[in-house]
Design a protein around this motif. Sequence first.
Motif, PDB file in Angstrom:
ATOM      1  N   MET A  99      33.611   4.063 -15.032  1.00 43.88           N
ATOM      2  CA  MET A  99      33.709   4.572 -16.405  1.00 43.88           C
ATOM      3  C   MET A  99      34.709   5.721 -16.494  1.00 43.88           C
ATOM      4  N   ARG A 100      34.760   6.554 -15.477  1.00 44.44           N
ATOM      5  CA  ARG A 100      35.734   7.649 -15.473  1.00 44.44           C
ATOM      6  C   ARG A 100      37.150   7.089 -15.611  1.00 44.44           C
ATOM      7  N   LYS A 101      37.442   6.049 -14.842  1.00 43.62           N
ATOM      8  CA  LYS A 101      38.767   5.419 -14.900  1.00 43.62           C
ATOM      9  C   LYS A 101      39.029   4.832 -16.288  1.00 43.62           C
ATOM     10  N   GLU A 102      38.043   4.171 -16.861  1.00 34.74           N
ATOM     11  CA  GLU A 102      38.215   3.581 -18.195  1.00 34.74           C
ATOM     12  C   GLU A 102      38.458   4.668 -19.245  1.00 34.74           C
ATOM     13  N   LEU A 103      37.718   5.775 -19.162  1.00 35.00           N
ATOM     14  CA  LEU A 103      37.925   6.872 -20.111  1.00 35.00           C
ATOM     15  C   LEU A 103      39.346   7.423 -19.995  1.00 35.00           C
TER      16      LEU A 103
END
Length: 179
Positions: A79-83
């Motif tokens: 999720m960090r990467k997607e954000l």
Amino acid sequence: MPVTIDQLLERVEKPSRYTGGEMNATVKPIKEAEVSFAFCFPDTYEVAMSNLAIKILYGILNDLPYAVCERCCMPWVDMRKELMDNQIPLFSLESRTPLKEFDIVGFTLQYEMSYTNILDMLHLGGIPVKSVQRSENDPIVCVGGPCAFNPEPLHAFVDAVMIGDGEEQIVELTNAVRD
């Protein structure tokens, strides 16, 4: 076309980490609150939800008729990467409000190894990481919890430190911001 949070949830391994809606969660209209507080846990959702203090302080703040408290946890690497890739700021569980839009952003200091996650959560949430870089339009960043007895490692990044039991201090801080 910009990607929505719902579309991001379809791309991550455990989307329920970011949706809220659990039993006993409090959902109040954030726009109607005089003071909004993002209670942040600098570790994953699963670790945060096992912490009793977050439940107690969350309840105390949401019992105040003029305040709203929402929760936010450190996103997992997917999720960090997607954000980051989609330039979506880290958001609260209850209303998906970006951290930068809260009046107060508070972190619990459970262990020192999570301090870098605090800095990353500020960055992901669109809040200047160093306190000297923040303006009056940015949230007040505060910390409390067991490791707050030695706040020196975070002095350049936080605006307020609550040492000791937080039940009364968190209300005092919220009242001061309201006033």
